[in-house]
Motif scaffolding. Structure first.
Motif, PDB file in Angstrom:
ATOM      1  N   ILE A 148       0.849  -1.203   0.000  1.00  0.00           N
ATOM      2  CA  ILE A 148       0.000   0.000   0.000  1.00  0.00           C
ATOM      3  C   ILE A 148       0.878   1.243   0.000  1.00  0.00           C
ATOM      4  O   ILE A 148       2.056   1.182   0.386  1.00  0.00           O
ATOM      5  N   SER A 149       0.286   2.357  -0.431  1.00  0.00           N
ATOM      6  CA  SER A 149       1.030   3.622  -0.366  1.00  0.00           C
ATOM      7  C   SER A 149       0.931   4.162   1.045  1.00  0.00           C
ATOM      8  O   SER A 149      -0.136   4.119   1.667  1.00  0.00           O
ATOM      9  N   LYS A 150       2.038   4.674   1.580  1.00  0.00           N
ATOM     10  CA  LYS A 150       2.001   5.299   2.914  1.00  0.00           C
ATOM     11  C   LYS A 150       1.538   6.741   2.809  1.00  0.00           C
ATOM     12  O   LYS A 150       1.237   7.378   3.809  1.00  0.00           O
ATOM     13  N   ILE A 151       1.524   7.267   1.578  1.00  0.00           N
ATOM     14  CA  ILE A 151       0.915   8.579   1.343  1.00  0.00           C
ATOM     15  C   ILE A 151      -0.501   8.291   0.850  1.00  0.00           C
ATOM     16  O   ILE A 151      -0.676   7.584  -0.146  1.00  0.00           O
ATOM     17  N   GLN A 152      -1.480   8.753   1.566  1.00  0.00           N
ATOM     18  CA  GLN A 152      -2.878   8.434   1.263  1.00  0.00           C
ATOM     19  C   GLN A 152      -3.673   9.726   1.111  1.00  0.00           C
ATOM     20  O   GLN A 152      -3.324  10.743   1.738  1.00  0.00           O
ATOM     21  N   PRO A 153      -4.764   9.690   0.321  1.00  0.00           N
ATOM     22  CA  PRO A 153      -5.594  10.894   0.223  1.00  0.00           C
ATOM     23  C   PRO A 153      -6.090  11.331   1.608  1.00  0.00           C
ATOM     24  O   PRO A 153      -6.010  12.497   1.965  1.00  0.00           O
ATOM     25  N   LEU A 154      -6.584  10.365   2.368  1.00  0.00           N
ATOM     26  CA  LEU A 154      -7.051  10.624   3.742  1.00  0.00           C
ATOM     27  C   LEU A 154      -6.424   9.575   4.643  1.00  0.00           C
ATOM     28  O   LEU A 154      -6.167   8.447   4.206  1.00  0.00           O
ATOM     29  N   LEU A 155      -6.240   9.925   5.913  1.00  0.00           N
ATOM     30  CA  LEU A 155      -5.704   8.935   6.851  1.00  0.00           C
ATOM     31  C   LEU A 155      -6.748   7.838   7.060  1.00  0.00           C
ATOM     32  O   LEU A 155      -7.943   8.047   6.850  1.00  0.00           O
ATOM     33  N   LYS A 156      -6.284   6.676   7.529  1.00  0.00           N
ATOM     34  CA  LYS A 156      -7.233   5.587   7.839  1.00  0.00           C
ATOM     35  C   LYS A 156      -8.226   6.088   8.889  1.00  0.00           C
ATOM     36  O   LYS A 156      -7.835   6.887   9.762  1.00  0.00           O
ATOM     37  N   PRO A 157      -9.469   5.603   8.853  1.00  0.00           N
ATOM     38  CA  PRO A 157     -10.445   6.060   9.851  1.00  0.00           C
ATOM     39  C   PRO A 157      -9.898   5.854  11.268  1.00  0.00           C
ATOM     40  O   PRO A 157      -9.362   4.798  11.583  1.00  0.00           O
ATOM     41  N   GLY A 158     -10.014   6.885  12.075  1.00  0.00           N
ATOM     42  CA  GLY A 158      -9.598   6.780  13.481  1.00  0.00           C
ATOM     43  C   GLY A 158      -8.116   6.989  13.722  1.00  0.00           C
ATOM     44  O   GLY A 158      -7.655   6.940  14.868  1.00  0.00           O
ATOM     45  N   ALA A 159      -7.332   7.208  12.658  1.00  0.00           N
ATOM     46  CA  ALA A 159      -5.877   7.373  12.854  1.00  0.00           C
ATOM     47  C   ALA A 159      -5.590   8.602  13.721  1.00  0.00           C
ATOM     48  O   ALA A 159      -6.270   9.619  13.607  1.00  0.00           O
ATOM     49  N   MET A 160      -4.602   8.470  14.595  1.00  0.00           N
ATOM     50  CA  MET A 160      -4.239   9.574  15.493  1.00  0.00           C
ATOM     51  C   MET A 160      -3.216  10.464  14.776  1.00  0.00           C
ATOM     52  O   MET A 160      -2.229   9.956  14.246  1.00  0.00           O
ATOM     53  N   VAL A 161      -3.450  11.754  14.794  1.00  0.00           N
ATOM     54  CA  VAL A 161      -2.509  12.671  14.152  1.00  0.00           C
ATOM     55  C   VAL A 161      -1.440  13.055  15.172  1.00  0.00           C
ATOM     56  O   VAL A 161      -1.722  13.708  16.163  1.00  0.00           O
ATOM     57  N   SER A 162      -0.213  12.599  14.932  1.00  0.00           N
ATOM     58  CA  SER A 162       0.873  12.913  15.867  1.00  0.00           C
ATOM     59  C   SER A 162       1.473  14.271  15.525  1.00  0.00           C
ATOM     60  O   SER A 162       1.847  15.043  16.400  1.00  0.00           O
ATOM     61  N   LEU A 163       1.596  14.546  14.224  1.00  0.00           N
ATOM     62  CA  LEU A 163       2.118  15.843  13.796  1.00  0.00           C
ATOM     63  C   LEU A 163       1.058  16.460  12.893  1.00  0.00           C
ATOM     64  O   LEU A 163       0.694  15.870  11.865  1.00  0.00           O
ATOM     65  N   SER A 164       0.575  17.617  13.278  1.00  0.00           N
ATOM     66  CA  SER A 164      -0.549  18.198  12.545  1.00  0.00           C
ATOM     67  C   SER A 164      -0.076  18.824  11.233  1.00  0.00           C
ATOM     68  O   SER A 164       1.113  19.081  11.045  1.00  0.00           O
ATOM     69  N   ARG A 165      -1.019  19.103  10.355  1.00  0.00           N
ATOM     70  CA  ARG A 165      -0.661  19.718   9.076  1.00  0.00           C
ATOM     71  C   ARG A 165      -0.128  21.132   9.295  1.00  0.00           C
ATOM     72  O   ARG A 165       0.539  21.687   8.444  1.00  0.00           O
ATOM     73  N   ASN A 166      -0.444  21.721  10.457  1.00  0.00           N
ATOM     74  CA  ASN A 166       0.051  23.066  10.755  1.00  0.00           C
ATOM     75  C   ASN A 166       1.539  23.051  11.108  1.00  0.00           C
ATOM     76  O   ASN A 166       2.207  24.076  11.029  1.00  0.00           O
ATOM     77  N   ASP A 167       2.024  21.889  11.581  1.00  0.00           N
ATOM     78  CA  ASP A 167       3.403  21.825  12.066  1.00  0.00           C
ATOM     79  C   ASP A 167       4.337  21.044  11.156  1.00  0.00           C
ATOM     80  O   ASP A 167       5.534  20.977  11.403  1.00  0.00           O
ATOM     81  N   VAL A 168       3.794  20.424  10.106  1.00  0.00           N
ATOM     82  CA  VAL A 168       4.649  19.612   9.238  1.00  0.00           C
ATOM     83  C   VAL A 168       5.554  20.527   8.408  1.00  0.00           C
ATOM     84  O   VAL A 168       5.184  21.663   8.086  1.00  0.00           O
ATOM     85  N   ASP A 169       6.747  20.035   8.082  1.00  0.00           N
ATOM     86  CA  ASP A 169       7.708  20.868   7.346  1.00  0.00           C
ATOM     87  C   ASP A 169       8.161  20.086   6.097  1.00  0.00           C
ATOM     88  O   ASP A 169       7.488  20.125   5.073  1.00  0.00           O
ATOM     89  N   TYR A 170       9.245  19.324   6.180  1.00  0.00           N
ATOM     90  CA  TYR A 170       9.687  18.504   5.039  1.00  0.00           C
ATOM     91  C   TYR A 170       9.181  17.072   5.199  1.00  0.00           C
ATOM     92  O   TYR A 170       9.283  16.510   6.292  1.00  0.00           O
TER      93      TYR A 170
END
Ligand code: COA
Length: 441
Positions: A375-397
């Protein structure tokens, strides 16, 4: 009193140590390689003494214990872990274990509110006492020192094989309640072999790291491989949560000299060490390494004061918005947030700081029938219920073996393009199609 007399008074048998526990105790077990394994292996026997309703918090335990897996002990010791390792992952389904969501730098500051007015007990491991009456918490003091200062009963295994370390790890014999003397080999991590994908990811990241930078490398296979790719750099410094084998190699080959650091110039700073015997031997009596309280080392404000701070961590899944699910597969807890947010946000608090999330573009997993699929680890949406450890506001590279996607400050539309470009070629069309459906392309 003479330190040796005091020490001898505190040495107990395992049975005497088990007699010290009381119902409702709030027990904190030291982290990872610092776990007192002999005591923990017998701890369920407090049930024979009528003790019940104890709460035990741990992080990254290296061994498997009876009270993790046997439902009989659920009302005796309930375990709350804030970083799952294989034994906790396996035992979760037994109902004896729950997860504590938290960032590492708040590990004890917040957890102590959960303790309320319960009696606190620290179970830890120490290196042998010196002639001045000092022992050390040896492989780390992520929260252990703070628990001692909060007035906990301190029960320590003194293990002949533990290195004597510096920083905030010092403990005076007068602060310890009871000692079990032990002599067994320390927990180690299996050696992570570097493959071609690791090499590629390491090279991409190395291209973005300036000489003189201060680095943090996270847990998992890829960060160790990145350490290997940094061997052509000069004057790097280390301010990290976890000190690893790969970092010792960088120090020994002269790449890390900590000469450009702004905090503790000349010293390697971490909050705990976990790796192989070479790492533990390197730490022994090594004043050039400071193991400091996690509440300080991992404070994003502190991290941001370092010179050219670079944080490098990994994740399990990234969506096209840049959200990183690094600790769970769907809603199933896999590991923990640990210091991922702390270090990524900290690096971005630094004027020339950078934070990297490195991952393979694909994972091999089992489908519902148990058959292997990629499977691709880059997905359109995270799996249902997945916990976001690093938010899209804080991601960099974000980096895969196909390249680097720089997401900081970029729109969702631009993020989608950049992330599709570093996805595995077999999944790029699918991702583009899904992005169109979601109206984010
Ligand atoms: N979907 C389903 N399963 C996935 C997956 C996905 N997208 N991505 C990976 N997996 C599976 C793998 O196949 C592997 O399964 P296996 O154990 O059966 O082989 C498992 O998940 C672990 O993946 P792997 O890539 O080998 O993990 P790792 O050991 O390199 O650790 C993290 C990666 C993300 C779990 C680890 O870095 C972590 O916990 N990070 C969060 C905390 C952190 O970064 N702290 C920073 C400071 S230390």
């Amino acid at each position: 009193m003479n330190a040796y007399n005091l020490y001898n008074q505190k040495v107990k048998t395992l049975d005497e140590i088990l007699d010290l526990f009381q119902s409702n105790d709030f027990i904190m077990s030291a982290l990872a390689g610092s776990e007192p394994i002999k005591i923990l292996s017998e701890l369920h026997k407090i049930a024979d003494r009528g003790v019940k309703n104890c709460d035990l918090s741990n992080c990254l335990p290296m061994a498997d214990y009876e009270y993790f897996k046997n439902p009989e002990y659920q009302d005796v010791i309930f375990t709350n872990g804030w970083f799952y390792s294989p034994p906790l992952r396996k035992a979760h389904q037994n109902g004896n274990i729950s997860y504590i969501p938290q960032n590492l730098h708040f590990a004890y500051t917040k957890r102590k509110y959960a303790a309320g007015d319960r009696r606190k007990v620290l179970l830890c491991s120490c290196s042998p006492m010196d002639k001045h009456g000092y022992l050390t918490l040896s492989l780390g003091c992520t929260y252990e020192r703070e628990v001692i200062e909060d007035g906990a009963i301190v029960i320590a295994e003194v293990n002949q094989q533990l290195p004597r370390t510096f920083g905030d790890t010092t403990v005076h014999i007068s602060e310890i309640t009871a000692i079990l003397e032990v002599d067994y080999p320390l927990a180690t991590l299996p050696e992570a072999l570097i493959n071609d994908k690791d090499r590629k990811i390491g090279e991409y990241i190395a291209e973005h790291i300036d000489n003189g930078s201060t680095i943090q490398l996270g847990i998992g296979g890829i960060p160790n491989a990145v350490a290997n790719a940094l061997k052509s750099k000069k004057h790097l410094g280390i301010h990290t949560e976890m000190l690893t084998d790969g970092m010792v190699d960088l120090i020994e080959c002269g790449v890390v000299d900590n000469s450009r650091k702004t905090l503790y110039k000349g010293k390697t700073v971490a909050t705990f060490a976990l790796g192989n015997k070479k790492l533990y031997d390197f730490l022994d009596d090594n004043i050039a390494v400071g193991l400091r309280n996690g509440s300080w080392t991992n404070d994003p404000h502190v991290i941001g004061q370092n010179y050219k701070m670079v944080s490098i961590n990994t994740t399990l899944e990234v969506d096209l918005f840049g959200q990183c699910a690094s600790e769970s597969i769907g809603h199933i807890q896999f590991s923990g947030t640990g210091g991922q947010t702390d270090t990524a946000v900290g690096a971005q608090n630094c004027p020339e700081g950078k934070s990297f999330i490195a991952l393979y573009s694909t994972a091999n997993v089992k489908d519902e029938k148990g058959d292997k699929k990629t499977i691709s680890k880059i997905q359109p949406l995270l799996k249902p219920g997945a916990m976001v450890s690093l938010s899209r506001n804080d991601v960099d590279y974000v980096v895969t073996e196909y390249g680097v996607a720089w997401l900081r400050g970029q729109s969702i539309r631009e993020r989608v393009k950049r992330l599709v470009n570093i996805a595995h070629p077999d999944f790029r069309d699918e991702l583009k199609h899904a992005a169109k459906q979601l109206r984010i392309w």
